[in-house]
Every structure is written in structure tokens, then in C-alpha cells.
Design an enzyme around this catalytic site. Structure first.
Site, PDB file in Angstrom:
ATOM      1  N   ARG A 288      18.234 -73.493  49.718  1.00  0.00           N
ATOM      2  CA  ARG A 288      19.553 -73.319  49.112  1.00  0.00           C
ATOM      3  C   ARG A 288      19.944 -74.398  48.121  1.00  0.00           C
ATOM      4  O   ARG A 288      19.684 -75.571  48.349  1.00  0.00           O
ATOM      5  CB  ARG A 288      20.617 -73.255  50.221  1.00  0.00           C
ATOM      6  CG  ARG A 288      20.499 -71.997  51.042  1.00  0.00           C
ATOM      7  CD  ARG A 288      21.466 -71.981  52.211  1.00  0.00           C
ATOM      8  NE  ARG A 288      21.306 -70.736  52.958  1.00  0.00           N
ATOM      9  CZ  ARG A 288      20.334 -70.515  53.849  1.00  0.00           C
ATOM     10  NH1 ARG A 288      19.467 -71.465  54.114  1.00  0.00           N
ATOM     11  NH2 ARG A 288      20.242 -69.357  54.454  1.00  0.00           N
TER      12      ARG A 288
ATOM     13  N   HIS B 278      16.433 -69.255  47.642  1.00  0.00           N
ATOM     14  CA  HIS B 278      15.071 -68.843  47.311  1.00  0.00           C
ATOM     15  C   HIS B 278      14.916 -68.294  45.889  1.00  0.00           C
ATOM     16  O   HIS B 278      14.245 -67.290  45.662  1.00  0.00           O
ATOM     17  CB  HIS B 278      14.578 -67.799  48.323  1.00  0.00           C
ATOM     18  CG  HIS B 278      14.432 -68.331  49.722  1.00  0.00           C
ATOM     19  ND1 HIS B 278      14.160 -69.638  50.008  1.00  0.00           N
ATOM     20  CD2 HIS B 278      14.515 -67.703  50.940  1.00  0.00           C
ATOM     21  CE1 HIS B 278      14.071 -69.803  51.331  1.00  0.00           C
ATOM     22  NE2 HIS B 278      14.295 -68.660  51.914  1.00  0.00           N
TER      23      HIS B 278
ATOM     24  N   HIS C 179       6.559 -68.263  52.432  1.00  0.00           N
ATOM     25  CA  HIS C 179       7.506 -67.851  53.474  1.00  0.00           C
ATOM     26  C   HIS C 179       6.861 -66.996  54.570  1.00  0.00           C
ATOM     27  O   HIS C 179       7.484 -66.056  55.082  1.00  0.00           O
ATOM     28  CB  HIS C 179       8.681 -67.120  52.828  1.00  0.00           C
ATOM     29  CG  HIS C 179       9.980 -67.324  53.529  1.00  0.00           C
ATOM     30  ND1 HIS C 179      10.169 -67.021  54.864  1.00  0.00           N
ATOM     31  CD2 HIS C 179      11.158 -67.824  53.091  1.00  0.00           C
ATOM     32  CE1 HIS C 179      11.411 -67.307  55.194  1.00  0.00           C
ATOM     33  NE2 HIS C 179      12.037 -67.814  54.140  1.00  0.00           N
TER      34      HIS C 179
ATOM     35  N   ASP D  42      17.015 -73.882  61.658  1.00  0.00           N
ATOM     36  CA  ASP D  42      16.877 -73.425  60.272  1.00  0.00           C
ATOM     37  C   ASP D  42      17.151 -74.661  59.421  1.00  0.00           C
ATOM     38  O   ASP D  42      18.135 -74.722  58.699  1.00  0.00           O
ATOM     39  CB  ASP D  42      17.883 -72.299  59.994  1.00  0.00           C
ATOM     40  CG  ASP D  42      17.634 -71.637  58.647  1.00  0.00           C
ATOM     41  OD1 ASP D  42      16.749 -72.110  57.910  1.00  0.00           O
ATOM     42  OD2 ASP D  42      18.334 -70.652  58.340  1.00  0.00           O
TER      43      ASP D  42
ATOM     44  N   GLU E 200       7.998 -73.819  56.249  1.00  0.00           N
ATOM     45  CA  GLU E 200       8.012 -73.774  54.789  1.00  0.00           C
ATOM     46  C   GLU E 200       7.974 -75.204  54.260  1.00  0.00           C
ATOM     47  O   GLU E 200       8.972 -75.915  54.349  1.00  0.00           O
ATOM     48  CB  GLU E 200       9.270 -73.072  54.307  1.00  0.00           C
ATOM     49  CG  GLU E 200       9.449 -71.666  54.828  1.00  0.00           C
ATOM     50  CD  GLU E 200      10.925 -71.288  54.886  1.00  0.00           C
ATOM     51  OE1 GLU E 200      11.556 -71.155  53.835  1.00  0.00           O
ATOM     52  OE2 GLU E 200      11.459 -71.130  55.999  1.00  0.00           O
TER      53      GLU E 200
HETATM   54  C1  BGC Z   1      16.091 -69.933  55.283  1.00  0.00           C
HETATM   55  C2  BGC Z   1      16.888 -69.042  56.205  1.00  0.00           C
HETATM   56  C3  BGC Z   1      16.806 -67.628  55.701  1.00  0.00           C
HETATM   57  C4  BGC Z   1      15.353 -67.247  55.644  1.00  0.00           C
HETATM   58  C5  BGC Z   1      15.140 -65.861  55.111  1.00  0.00           C
HETATM   59  C6  BGC Z   1      14.695 -69.472  55.284  1.00  0.00           C
HETATM   60  O1  BGC Z   1      13.928 -70.256  54.427  1.00  0.00           O
HETATM   61  O2  BGC Z   1      16.176 -71.286  55.634  1.00  0.00           O
HETATM   62  O3  BGC Z   1      18.234 -69.456  56.266  1.00  0.00           O
HETATM   63  O4  BGC Z   1      17.501 -66.757  56.510  1.00  0.00           O
HETATM   64  O5  BGC Z   1      14.672 -68.139  54.820  1.00  0.00           O
HETATM   65  O6  BGC Z   1      15.807 -65.662  53.942  1.00  0.00           O
END
Ligand code: BGC
Length: 357
Positions: free
Chosen positions: A86, A111, A184, A256, A322
Site C-alpha cells: 500500500r 499492488h 504474490h 498482514d 511477499e
Molecule cells: C496485502 C493484503 C491483501 C492481499 C491481497 C497482501 O499483499 O498485504 O492486505 O489483502 O495482498 O490483495
């Protein structure tokens, strides 16, 4: 014998999408779609030698283009860019110029925006070299695409050797910009679709993490994990503390968060995390040249998506590791920089490696 096979996966708005199958000499089978450079499946052996597909995903292109998938936005197996995770307030300033981005996740940019690298069709070239199978994926991101400055030429090389996948990322730009690329993949070491990952023993080599606000934006603090549910320096089940009363776990709906790796002056590959599934014996090690790793435990999976073997992807049925620069770095001057200038080459490497115990 190491082999690579290419087949049509379908098309999007008249553009062909291919599916590559890489098979290593140990029998590890990795499938990658040119849509998003997405890992659609990958097999790893258990302690008896039996292979299972350990990544979440779909075996048809439609799985990745369906409204349900796009609405849920789990980014299963995709390459993420131009900026992983983010960016707060969906904006950043570079050399005095403010760049507004799409707010595609509450007030944040997530992303890479609405049409991130996960939704682009990449150019692929494959090659078998000795026992290595390589797939090189290239994408040219236009100046201003998704609001980011500079034409960015991106190259990602997947190298499968035995039960190890090496990912080499590189990029160059014609104007100063920001870059933070990642992968991802969601792992379930008991096999995709086999339910919760909460018994997975996780070890993360980071004694600090970057806490977030209620919108999951990094606050800028590096917080010591000691005495908190974020201390994974010793292997601990993902489920052992995930439901503890902790404001950070509430904000994240579970883990997360980005861990700050204890790499010190080490510049090369550093062991970021090790995941172990006691049931199957599968061990996944993640090594990286990056300073951070996002551990996400599938808190937003709710069973509404059905995977390739027909089983629903339920709450916390996959975890992601990630590797990355810290979230919201463009707005956090104290974080390691994600700025890329013309003449420089962005280069990072991450290795996902399977073994058993
Ligand atoms: C994020 C999560 C998100 C997920 C899927 C992750 O990299 O940190 O908050 O829900 O990606 O979008």
C-alpha cells in the site's frame, strides 16, 4: 529431464495468453501464465516423496478474469508492480511533484493500482540450460501508467532447478520513478484446497516489523517484536497467537504485516522465512536480497472462490511471503528508498526452496 511446454491459455480482448509448464529433473512442476506472470500451480514432494500442488490458483484463465476474483482481489500467484503493497492516501511526491494514484483499497493504492502488473500480458521466452528451466517475462510499463512516472522496462526471470524457484527481477526507467516488485503466491504446504494453514510452523528472521494504521498503511515505526504475537524468531504455528487481542492483529484481521529482516550488512540472499508443515513434512525456505517480507495469512479469503481442484479457498487457507521494500516507502523518508533513476538498474532476487523434514 528438465522440460518446458507452452500451450494456449485463452485470450483477453483478442490478445493471446499462454501457459508455460516447467518440469525440473526432480519432477517439480511449475505452471506460469503470461497473464500477470502468474504462478498457477507448483508441486512439491512430501516426506514420502508424494507431490502435491501447494499454491492456490485456477487451471483456467477464466478463474483469473472472473468478476468474483477481481472483486475479491487476492492476486493469487501474480507478479505485483509497479509498487507492491500500500501507498498511503494513494499519492506520493517525487522531486517536488505530487503523483496521484488510484485509491483501489480504501484510501490507499494497493499492488500497483487498478490495472497493475498482475493484469498485464507479459512477453515470454523460455530456455532449458542444463538442469535449469528458465522463463523470462518482460513488460514495458508506459510513462504515466496507473499514475506512475517514467517508462519502466521490467524483466522477471523464473528459474526452476530441482525443487527451487529463483526469481530475478530487474527494471530500468527513463524518468525518476518508484519500483517495488514482488510475487504474490499463496502457499498451503498440505496442498491447495486442503483447509487452514494455521498449523504451519513459521519462522521469520526479523526482530522488528512495520505496524499499520486501521487502513493497513505503515505508520513509519519499526516496532520490536519481543513479547508480541509478531515474534516468529523461533518457529511458531501461524495459528498459535493470530487471534490474540492485539490492535495490530485487529487492524490486519490477522497477520498482514511487513517484517524488517535482520540482514544487517548482508547484501546477498538472506534467509527471510522458513515454513514447515508438520503433517506433510514439507519445508519452504524463502531467501531474498530485499529488506522486508510481508507475511499475509489469507485473512480475506472467505470460501467464495473455488480453486482448481474444486475446493473452496476458505479463511486462512493460504499464506503469502511477499519479499519487498517496506510498504509506503515513497511517503516514509526514513525507510530504505524505492526510487529508481534513469541510468540505474533495479535488481532484486528471491528464492523459494522446498525440502522435507
Ligand atoms: C496485502 C493484503 C491483501 C492481499 C491481497 C497482501 O499483499 O498485504 O492486505 O489483502 O495482498 O490483495
Amino acid at each position: 529431464m528438465t522440460t518446458i511446454n507452452k500451450e494456449p491459455f485463452g485470450d483477453i480482448a483478442g490478445k493471446a495468453v499462454d501457459l508455460y509448464t516447467l518440469v525440473s529433473d526432480t519432477g517439480s512442476t511449475l505452471r506460469v501464465s503470461t497473464l500477470g506472470g502468474t504462478i498457477t500451480s507448483w508441486t512439491a514432494p512430501d516426506r514420502t516423496g508424494k507431490r502435491a500442488d501447494i499454491t492456490l490458483g485456477f487451471d483456467k484463465l477464466e478463474g483469473y478474469t472472473s468478476d468474483a476474483f477481481l472483486k475479491a482481489g487476492p492476486y493469487f500467484g501474480a507478479l505485483i508492480g509497479r509498487y507492491g503493497n500500500r501507498i498511503g492516501d494513494a499519492r506520493f511526491t517525487l522531486d517536488g511533484v505530487e503523483y496521484p494514484l488510484a485509491a483501489n483499497n480504501g484510501p490507499a493504492n494497493l499492488h500497483g493500482g487498478i490495472q497493475g502488473f498482475d493484469k498485464r500480458i507479459w512477453q515470454a521466452t523460455d530456455k532449458v540450460k542444463g538442469s535449469d528451466a528458465t522463463l523470462t517475462l518482460e513488460y514495458g510499463s508506459a510513462d504515466g501508467e496507473e499514475g506512475f512516472p517514467g517508462k519502466l522496462s521490467v524483466k522477471v526471470v523464473y528459474t526452476l532447478s530441482g525443487d527451487e524457484l529463483r526469481i530475478d527481477y530487474s527494471a530500468t526507467t527513463d524518468k525518476t520513478t518508484i519500483v517495488n516488485l514482488t510475487q504474490h503466491a499463496y502457499f498451503n504446504l498440505s496442498g491447495e484446497g486442503s483447509g487452514s494453514i494455521l498449523d504451519t510452523q513459521m519462522q521469520v528472521n526479523g526482530s522488528h516489523y512495520t505496524p499499520v494504521d486501521q487502513y493497513l498503511i505503515a505508520t513509519g515505526e519499526l516496532r520490536d517484536v519481543t513479547g508480541t504475537p509478531f515474534d516468529f524468531r523461533k518457529p511458531t504455528a501461524l495459528g498459535a497467537r493470530v487471534n490474540e487481542a492485539d490492535q495490530q492483529l485487529e487492524f490486519g484481521h490477522g497477520y498482514d504485516h511487513n517484517w524488517v529482516l535482520d540482514r544487517g550488512a548482508e547484501k546477498g540472499l538472506f534467509l527471510a522465512a522458513t515454513a514447515y508443515d508438520p503433517a506433510s513434512g514439507r519445508v519452504l525456505e524463502v531467501l531474498t536480497t530485499e529488506p522486508g517480507v510481508q507475511l499475509y495469512v489469507g485473512n480475506f479469503l472467505d470460501g467464495s472462490l473455488t480453486g482448481k481442484s474444486g475446493k473452496p479457498y476458505t479463511h486462512r487457507s493460504g499464506f503469502c511471503l511477499e519479499t519487498q521494500h517496506y510498504p509506503d516507502s515513497p511517503n516514509k523518508p526514513d525507510f530504505p528508498s524505492t526510487t529508481l533513476k534513469p541510468g540505474e538498474t533495479y535488481r532484486t532476487t528471491t528464492v523459494y526452496k522446498f525440502s522435507v523434514k
